[in-house]
Design a protein around this motif. Structure first.
Motif, mmCIF file in Angstrom:
data_model
loop_
_atom_site.group_PDB
_atom_site.id
_atom_site.type_symbol
_atom_site.label_atom_id
_atom_site.label_comp_id
_atom_site.label_asym_id
_atom_site.label_seq_id
_atom_site.Cartn_x
_atom_site.Cartn_y
_atom_site.Cartn_z
ATOM 1 N N ARG A 123 0.837 -1.200 0.000
ATOM 2 C CA ARG A 123 0.000 0.000 0.000
ATOM 3 C C ARG A 123 0.879 1.261 0.000
ATOM 4 O O ARG A 123 0.658 2.182 -0.791
ATOM 5 N N LEU A 124 1.886 1.293 0.871
ATOM 6 C CA LEU A 124 2.795 2.441 0.918
ATOM 7 C C LEU A 124 3.541 2.596 -0.404
ATOM 8 O O LEU A 124 3.749 3.708 -0.895
ATOM 9 N N ASP A 125 3.949 1.469 -0.979
ATOM 10 C CA ASP A 125 4.686 1.470 -2.250
ATOM 11 C C ASP A 125 3.842 2.102 -3.361
ATOM 12 O O ASP A 125 4.342 2.927 -4.149
ATOM 13 N N CYS A 126 2.571 1.706 -3.427
ATOM 14 C CA CYS A 126 1.678 2.238 -4.467
ATOM 15 C C CYS A 126 1.436 3.734 -4.274
ATOM 16 O O CYS A 126 1.372 4.495 -5.239
ATOM 17 N N ILE A 127 1.315 4.142 -3.018
ATOM 18 C CA ILE A 127 1.064 5.564 -2.714
ATOM 19 C C ILE A 127 2.254 6.427 -3.135
ATOM 20 O O ILE A 127 2.096 7.523 -3.682
ATOM 21 N N LEU A 128 3.463 5.926 -2.893
ATOM 22 C CA LEU A 128 4.672 6.717 -3.154
ATOM 23 C C LEU A 128 5.163 6.642 -4.596
ATOM 24 O O LEU A 128 6.031 7.433 -5.001
ATOM 25 N N GLU A 129 4.657 5.702 -5.376
ATOM 26 C CA GLU A 129 5.183 5.468 -6.725
ATOM 27 C C GLU A 129 5.252 6.728 -7.596
ATOM 28 O O GLU A 129 6.271 6.973 -8.254
ATOM 29 N N PRO A 130 4.205 7.586 -7.635
ATOM 30 C CA PRO A 130 4.252 8.756 -8.530
ATOM 31 C C PRO A 130 5.389 9.739 -8.228
ATOM 32 O O PRO A 130 5.854 10.434 -9.132
ATOM 33 N N THR A 131 5.833 9.787 -6.961
ATOM 34 C CA THR A 131 6.880 10.750 -6.591
ATOM 35 C C THR A 131 8.200 10.072 -6.217
ATOM 36 O O THR A 131 9.118 10.721 -5.728
ATOM 37 N N LYS A 132 8.294 8.766 -6.464
ATOM 38 C CA LYS A 132 9.477 8.007 -6.055
ATOM 39 C C LYS A 132 10.758 8.567 -6.684
ATOM 40 O O LYS A 132 11.759 8.804 -5.996
ATOM 41 N N GLN A 133 10.728 8.803 -7.997
ATOM 42 C CA GLN A 133 11.921 9.291 -8.679
ATOM 43 C C GLN A 133 12.295 10.687 -8.221
ATOM 44 O O GLN A 133 13.480 11.027 -8.098
ATOM 45 N N LYS A 134 11.297 11.490 -7.932
ATOM 46 C CA LYS A 134 11.547 12.850 -7.440
ATOM 47 C C LYS A 134 12.325 12.809 -6.121
ATOM 48 O O LYS A 134 13.250 13.604 -5.893
ATOM 49 N N VAL A 135 11.965 11.876 -5.250
ATOM 50 C CA VAL A 135 12.660 11.716 -3.968
ATOM 51 C C VAL A 135 14.102 11.287 -4.200
ATOM 52 O O VAL A 135 15.029 11.827 -3.589
ATOM 53 N N LEU A 136 14.300 10.318 -5.097
ATOM 54 C CA LEU A 136 15.658 9.832 -5.374
ATOM 55 C C LEU A 136 16.526 10.929 -5.992
ATOM 56 O O LEU A 136 17.729 11.039 -5.681
ATOM 57 N N ASP A 137 15.926 11.746 -6.865
ATOM 58 C CA ASP A 137 16.684 12.844 -7.495
ATOM 59 C C ASP A 137 17.071 13.911 -6.485
ATOM 60 O O ASP A 137 18.118 14.563 -6.604
ATOM 61 N N PHE A 138 16.212 14.096 -5.458
ATOM 62 C CA PHE A 138 16.442 15.153 -4.467
ATOM 63 C C PHE A 138 17.399 14.707 -3.362
ATOM 64 O O PHE A 138 18.012 15.531 -2.686
ATOM 65 N N LEU A 139 17.537 13.394 -3.183
ATOM 66 C CA LEU A 139 18.348 12.852 -2.097
ATOM 67 C C LEU A 139 19.788 13.376 -2.071
ATOM 68 O O LEU A 139 20.270 13.775 -0.998
ATOM 69 N N PRO A 140 20.534 13.397 -3.196
ATOM 70 C CA PRO A 140 21.922 13.883 -3.141
ATOM 71 C C PRO A 140 22.044 15.318 -2.636
ATOM 72 O O PRO A 140 23.071 15.708 -2.062
ATOM 73 N N LYS A 141 21.017 16.120 -2.835
ATOM 74 C CA LYS A 141 21.066 17.529 -2.428
ATOM 75 C C LYS A 141 20.932 17.712 -0.915
ATOM 76 O O LYS A 141 21.270 18.762 -0.379
ATOM 77 N N VAL A 142 20.391 16.701 -0.228
ATOM 78 C CA VAL A 142 20.127 16.874 1.214
ATOM 79 C C VAL A 142 20.839 15.838 2.075
ATOM 80 O O VAL A 142 20.716 15.872 3.299
ATOM 81 N N GLN A 143 21.613 14.941 1.456
ATOM 82 C CA GLN A 143 22.141 13.806 2.225
ATOM 83 C C GLN A 143 23.176 14.203 3.277
ATOM 84 O O GLN A 143 23.494 13.417 4.172
ATOM 85 N N ASN A 144 23.710 15.436 3.205
ATOM 86 C CA ASN A 144 24.663 15.886 4.213
ATOM 87 C C ASN A 144 23.994 16.571 5.409
ATOM 88 O O ASN A 144 24.666 16.977 6.358
ATOM 89 N N LEU A 145 22.683 16.714 5.349
ATOM 90 C CA LEU A 145 21.949 17.334 6.455
ATOM 91 C C LEU A 145 21.732 16.330 7.585
ATOM 92 O O LEU A 145 21.983 15.137 7.442
#
Length: 599
Positions: free
Chosen positions: A39-61
């Motif tokens: 259920r969580l997987d299906c909910i997050l699917e539309p924005t999954k790539q957006k999260v992965l693309d944004f991760l490098p920008k915040v991973q040092n926080l």
């Protein structure tokens, strides 16, 4: 809404893969957490790539800052930063266990905590063991089930349908049941109807609490009702749940809907109140029927003894094998001084169990004498999945409207008891339930969910109109009270009364009797009026036992609600001539059958 049943059936079929490696009673340990994950997987699917693309920008926080940033990118109060989803998990069958753990660890802390309550890591090892080797097939089966189009209400149905099936497989007790949504809707309707003007105010914020919240069904329906009534209103929901799987499902639902999952606490509401000192505007609950409170006995008794009425259980303690009235006292301790409303489902026991002076009777006395019992609604039997017993909704409040003050409303919504009552020409008894096309466990009836002439709408109307009719009766609070008196008769020897040193007759314990004397009686016009013990005794006892007397030192006050008695309708016996005609006809038919056999 039937779509939920199709999805539940698909999920249930996955359990076939567990056959042989798991006992049927353990299927839920796999199926429930994977349903949540999918259920969580299906909910997050539309924005999954957006999260992965944004991760490098915040991973040092800091971790907390990363969570906030990625939650925002995901569009929810949670996210998953792992490169995996269900589609990618099945693309690598040989590393399914390690990748699944990576995927779970990729969730934000709020979602990860939910999965931990399922102890799912143990099941990953068990399914990945070469002896079983079913982990990949199980995950693949879930990947093929799309839960994207399910709303929160439908997911609630799915979870409860699955849990019901698992409960049946493991022979759970009748108390471990789940509340049908139509029952919750009725409870919510009645709970909020008095406050519609308040709830439609601009920007109104209210709170709703359930101390035995299960998978969160009552909280969800309550929130939905308020949103439909006023999209700009905010209903903050709170709960506590003792079952870890149900708790995890409830929290996942809160997470998805944008509610604060930390408002839902884990543990026993009696011994570890997770929301101690909190007060709420509204409360809903369906606590387990007839479940004992042995394990919590010491803590509950200590609180009752030490704190009395300043604690939660000062009014009284019910018998150890049914903690229903403990739940109600617990909820009443969380009422706001300016007014709160409670709707709670009970079986028949809390209405009348316990004689005068018992814990149950004392609790009823406290509730009614403080003018907190507003209404009791008797529901049809066979409404619940795991039990066919009759149930009752109690409405309790510390802020009755002017017209309801000092009164209790009783609504008989049980409907017809058998199909004979539904024949043409009979009264319309069956405004309350419909027969289900297919039984779900012990659930064979449902309450209609639309219209004002039947079902939920009709019952809500009966409650709201506050007028007496064949389905509704209204009584003053005192109507439910009575004195339990001890009636003594003298000891006699050779026809003479034996007396003590003060010259008083000695009581004969073998002749001792008891009378329940109601606070109220009907006068010659049928109106309820107060009566005294003495006048009742003189009228009802003395003519039959002229030497009897009351031992006032033993008199106790009791309260009970004898629901069936109040709605009893006398049905005159059939005329003897009709009975005789039936017997003669039967005899004649029997003779004809005998002749046929002998020939």
């Amino acid at each position: 809404m039937n779509n939920f049943k199709e999805k539940a059936d698909l999920i249930w079929k996955v359990a076939d893969l567990l056959r042989g490696d798991y006992k049927q009673s353990d299927y839920g340990k796999v199926i429930l957490p994977l349903t949540v994950l999918r259920r969580l997987d299906c909910i997050l699917e539309p924005t999954k790539q957006k999260v992965l693309d944004f991760l490098p920008k915040v991973q040092n926080l800091k971790d907390s800052a990363i969570d906030v940033a990625l939650n925002k990118a995901a569009g929810f109060n949670f996210h998953n930063r792992s490169k995996y989803n269900f589609n990618k998990l099945i693309a690598d069958p040989n590393n399914i266990a390690v990748n699944l753990r990576n995927y779970i660890n990729g969730y934000s802390s709020s979602a990860r905590e939910i999965i931990e309550y399922f102890n799912f890591d143990d099941q990953i090892d068990r399914m990945d063991d070469p002896k079983a080797d079913i982990l990949f097939r199980v995950v693949k089966s879930f990947q093929e089930i799309d839960l994207t189009d399910m709303d929160s209400m439908q997911m609630g149905y799915i979870f409860e349908d699955l849990i019901r099936r698992f409960a049946e497989q493991s022979n759970e007790t009748a108390g471990e049941h789940f509340t049908p949504r139509e029952v919750i809707r009725l409870m919510v309707n009645v709970l909020f109807i008095e406050d519609k003007d308040i709830l439609t105010q601009e920007g109104i914020v209210k709170t709703l609490y359930d101390p035995a919240c299960g998978t969160g069904g009552m909280l969800s329906v309550g929130e939905q009702y308020v949103k439909e009534l006023n999209p700009k209103a905010e209903l903050k929901v709170f709960g506590q749940e003792i079952n870890p799987e149900s708790y995890a499902i409830c929290k996942s639902d809160m997470l998805i809907k944008g509610q604060n999952p930390s408002n839902v606490k884990f543990g026993n509401s009696f011994t570890a109140d997770g929301l101690e000192n909190e007060k709420f505007d509204y409360m809903l609950s369906n606590p387990p029927f007839g479940v004992d409170w042995k394990k919590a006995k010491n803590a509950i008794k200590k609180e009752a003894d030490d704190l009395g009425m300043s604690g939660r259980f000062g009014a009284g303690l019910p018998r150890i094998n049914d903690g229903s009235l403990l739940f109600l006292q617990h909820m009443m301790s969380k009422m706001k001084a300016n007014g709160s409303r409670i709707a709670i489902v009970f079986n028949g026991s809390p209405l009348f169990t316990g004689s005068a002076g018992s814990g149950e009777s004392n609790i009823r006395q406290w509730i009614i004498e403080n003018d907190c019992l507003e209404a009791v609604i008797a529901l049809p039997d066979q409404l619940f999945y795991n039990t066919g017993i009759s149930t009752y909704i109690w409405i309790v409040t510390n802020h009755k409207s002017k017209e309801r003050k000092g009164k209790v409303q009783l609504i008989n919504a049980t409907g017809a008891k058998d199909e004979e009552l539904l024949k043409e020409g009979q009264r319309d008894f069956n405004r309350f339930w419909q027969k289900m096309d297919r039984s779900l466990g012990n659930k064979r009836k449902k309450i209609a969910e639309n219209g004002n002439t039947k079902g939920i709408g009709f019952i809500t109307q009966l409650y709201g109109s506050f007028e007496e009719n064949e389905f509704c009766k209204i009584f003053p609070n005192e109507f439910f009270g009575y004195w339990r008196v001890t009636v003594e008769q003298p000891q006699k020897e050779n026809g003479k009364t034996l007396r003590n040193k003060n010259g008083e007759p000695k009581p004969d314990t073998s002749l001792r009797d008891y009378e329940n004397i109601p606070f109220l009686k009907k006068d010659t016009q049928g109106k309820l009026v107060p009566q005294t013990i003495e006048e009742y005794f003189k009228r009802e006892v003395k003519p039959h036992l002229p030497e009897a007397w009351i031992d006032h030192s033993k008199t106790k006050i009791g309260y009970e609600i004898n629901f069936t008695k109040y709605f009893y309708e006398f049905k005159p016996l059939r005329p003897l001539v009709d009975i005789k005609a039936d017997i003669l006809a039967l005899e004649e038919k029997t003779l004809e059958m005998e002749k046929t056999v002998l020939e």
